[in-house]
Write a protein that holds these residues in place. Structure first.
Motif, mmCIF file in Angstrom:
data_model
loop_
_atom_site.group_PDB
_atom_site.id
_atom_site.type_symbol
_atom_site.label_atom_id
_atom_site.label_comp_id
_atom_site.label_asym_id
_atom_site.label_seq_id
_atom_site.Cartn_x
_atom_site.Cartn_y
_atom_site.Cartn_z
ATOM 1 N N ASN A 55 55.122 33.618 -3.087
ATOM 2 C CA ASN A 55 56.158 33.090 -3.975
ATOM 3 C C ASN A 55 55.287 32.959 -5.296
ATOM 4 O O ASN A 55 54.158 32.377 -5.389
ATOM 5 C CB ASN A 55 56.437 31.650 -3.323
ATOM 6 N N VAL A 56 56.024 33.463 -6.405
ATOM 7 C CA VAL A 56 55.374 33.102 -7.838
ATOM 8 C C VAL A 56 56.669 32.739 -8.775
ATOM 9 O O VAL A 56 57.719 33.410 -8.561
ATOM 10 C CB VAL A 56 55.037 34.731 -8.202
ATOM 11 N N GLU A 57 56.342 31.962 -9.550
ATOM 12 C CA GLU A 57 57.188 31.414 -10.490
ATOM 13 C C GLU A 57 57.174 32.115 -11.872
ATOM 14 O O GLU A 57 56.051 32.418 -12.052
ATOM 15 C CB GLU A 57 57.238 29.880 -10.594
ATOM 16 N N GLN A 58 58.127 32.598 -12.423
ATOM 17 C CA GLN A 58 58.221 33.357 -13.616
ATOM 18 C C GLN A 58 59.379 32.596 -14.428
ATOM 19 O O GLN A 58 60.465 32.699 -14.138
ATOM 20 C CB GLN A 58 58.412 34.512 -13.532
ATOM 21 N N PRO A 59 59.297 32.336 -15.741
ATOM 22 C CA PRO A 59 60.363 31.948 -16.490
ATOM 23 C C PRO A 59 61.425 33.222 -16.650
ATOM 24 O O PRO A 59 60.975 34.432 -16.438
ATOM 25 C CB PRO A 59 59.883 31.573 -17.825
ATOM 26 N N ALA A 60 62.347 33.009 -17.254
ATOM 27 C CA ALA A 60 63.380 34.138 -17.600
ATOM 28 C C ALA A 60 62.627 35.120 -18.382
ATOM 29 O O ALA A 60 62.183 34.854 -19.366
ATOM 30 C CB ALA A 60 64.813 33.703 -18.316
ATOM 31 N N SER A 81 53.650 34.088 -15.307
ATOM 32 C CA SER A 81 53.853 33.856 -13.924
ATOM 33 C C SER A 81 52.693 33.022 -13.218
ATOM 34 O O SER A 81 51.584 33.246 -13.433
ATOM 35 C CB SER A 81 54.266 35.109 -12.914
ATOM 36 N N SER A 82 53.025 32.011 -12.273
ATOM 37 C CA SER A 82 52.195 30.992 -11.539
ATOM 38 C C SER A 82 52.458 31.171 -10.009
ATOM 39 O O SER A 82 53.765 31.088 -9.864
ATOM 40 C CB SER A 82 52.167 29.785 -12.233
ATOM 41 N N PRO A 83 51.480 31.489 -9.402
ATOM 42 C CA PRO A 83 51.816 31.415 -7.876
ATOM 43 C C PRO A 83 52.314 29.933 -7.291
ATOM 44 O O PRO A 83 51.520 29.130 -7.668
ATOM 45 C CB PRO A 83 50.649 32.074 -7.219
ATOM 46 N N THR A 84 52.858 29.932 -6.495
ATOM 47 C CA THR A 84 53.421 28.547 -5.707
ATOM 48 C C THR A 84 52.689 28.677 -4.237
ATOM 49 O O THR A 84 53.204 27.696 -3.534
ATOM 50 C CB THR A 84 54.745 28.145 -5.781
ATOM 51 N N SER A 85 52.311 29.745 -3.843
ATOM 52 C CA SER A 85 51.676 30.138 -2.523
ATOM 53 C C SER A 85 50.473 31.079 -2.621
ATOM 54 O O SER A 85 50.507 31.729 -3.563
ATOM 55 C CB SER A 85 52.768 30.519 -1.552
ATOM 56 N N ASP A 86 49.941 31.267 -1.443
ATOM 57 C CA ASP A 86 49.090 32.383 -1.308
ATOM 58 C C ASP A 86 49.899 33.627 -1.413
ATOM 59 O O ASP A 86 51.171 33.638 -1.147
ATOM 60 C CB ASP A 86 48.301 32.414 -0.118
ATOM 61 N N ALA A 87 49.217 34.702 -2.441
ATOM 62 C CA ALA A 87 50.301 35.816 -2.635
ATOM 63 C C ALA A 87 49.374 37.203 -2.886
ATOM 64 O O ALA A 87 48.211 36.975 -2.934
ATOM 65 C CB ALA A 87 50.611 35.561 -4.084
#
Length: 344
Positions: A55-60, A81-87
């Motif tokens: 999972n990776v978070e990214q703004p619009a 983008s920043s990961p919120t889990s291993d990826a």
């Protein structure tokens, strides 16, 4: 919170630890693992990667940068983008290798702030430890008190790695220029930085004659590239065109005229779009078209405002320069709602 492990797949798998909230690009470059990068503000798309798992978070992100189909297929911008889990991520084929200098935090002391043209300063900063970088790259400067980031290209060659030179043009009401650098920054002040960034770099393996097209303070990275090229080959054929509106906007004239006396292959051409009587009249792309019937066998480096860069690229192609030989960097205004910006 613990860090997350992010792996780049491929024939030579690599992985790095990414701290909570840390962006993918920052984590990889700090670990010395190259990912393509250019603007570092989410507007060019150079650093796009595909998330295969995790999972990776990214703004619009604008669909002009990442299309809807790409986003649905798992593509994100590594600089945003920043990961919120291993990826696991995949870098698009053809990305190749880059400068490869590890990203790091820097601290430096201002040696000189000097006015060199209307609303333009030369800023010289001594840094605590020499910076490994490639000619053409930039660093990020933190504006004290508010944490905003601004990006400035090095004008010095990599051989002068402990004393960095920047060309700074005033932006009306700019948080970095009007409210800090032009207002109160002075000799002896300490500034915080990080770098190096960017893929706009001197190709040291190419020995073709060079065309350098600069608009305004886009001269900074081209000054670094030209000086580096002449250090490697003092006889190198280099044609530098520096475009500004008025004579009062022009700077470094004496520097380039002196350099041309020492290097017979260097030609310096100032171009004024609004004034006559000094250098050449017109835009740099038009002057190049007038000077050359063919640019086959040449390579080009262009840096400045987007319209100038686009026109310069068209001029080079009209004179039959292959697109693969054209390197470009566009300077665009800093967004007002975010702390990041492209080189200035």
């Amino acid at each position: 919170m613990s860090s997350h492990t992010v792996e780049v797949t491929g024939p030579d798998p690599r992985s790095v630890a990414c701290a909570p909230g840390q962006r993918l690009l920052d984590a990889f470059l700090r670990s010395g693992v190259y990912l393509p990068n250019s603007c570092n503000q989410g507007t060019c798309g150079t650093c796009k990667v595909k998330v295969l798992s995790g999972n990776v978070e990214q703004p619009a992100v604008s669909e002009t940068v990442l299309g809807a189909d790409e986003q649905a297929d798992g593509f994100v911008l590594a600089c945003q983008s920043s990961p919120t889990s291993d990826a696991r991520i995949e870098v698009p084929r053809g990305a190749g290798s880059g400068p490869g200098h590890p990203l790091r935090d820097l601290s430096g002391v201002v040696h000189e702030v000097r006015e060199i043209a209307d609303d333009t300063l030369e800023l010289t900063v001594g840094i605590d430890e020499p910076l490994d970088f490639s000619a053409g790259q930039y660093i990020e400067v933190t504006v004290p008190g508010i944490g905003h980031i601004r990006q400035y290209s090095m004008a010095n060659p990599p051989s002068s790695a402990d004393r960095l030179e920047f060309h700074v043009r005033r932006v009306p009401d700019g948080v970095a220029t009007d409210r800090w650098i032009f207002d109160s920054l002075d000799q002896g002040h300490r500034i915080e930085m990080r770098g190096p960034w960017g893929d706009f770099v001197h190709d040291t393996e190419a020995d073709a004659p060079m065309i350098l097209l600069a608009g305004g303070t886009g001269l900074a990275p081209l000054k670094s590239i030209a000086r580096h090229a002449l250090e490697l080959d003092p006889e190198r054929e280099i044609h530098l065109y520096h475009g500004v509106r008025h004579r009062s906007d022009l700077y470094d004239v004496e520097f380039w005229e002196t350099l041309t006396e020492r290097h017979p292959g260097l030609r310096y051409t100032p171009c004024l779009s609004r004034d006559d009587g000094f250098g050449r009249h017109g835009y740099v792309g038009d002057v190049v078209l007038a000077d050359f019937d063919s640019l086959r066998g040449y390579s080009a480096y262009l840096c400045g405002p987007p319209a100038m860069v686009d026109a310069g690229v068209k001029a080079c192609k009209r004179r039959r320069m292959p697109g693969r030989n054209i390197h470009r960097e566009k300077y665009t205004p800093a967004p007002t709602s975010a702390p990041d910006m492209v080189p200035a």
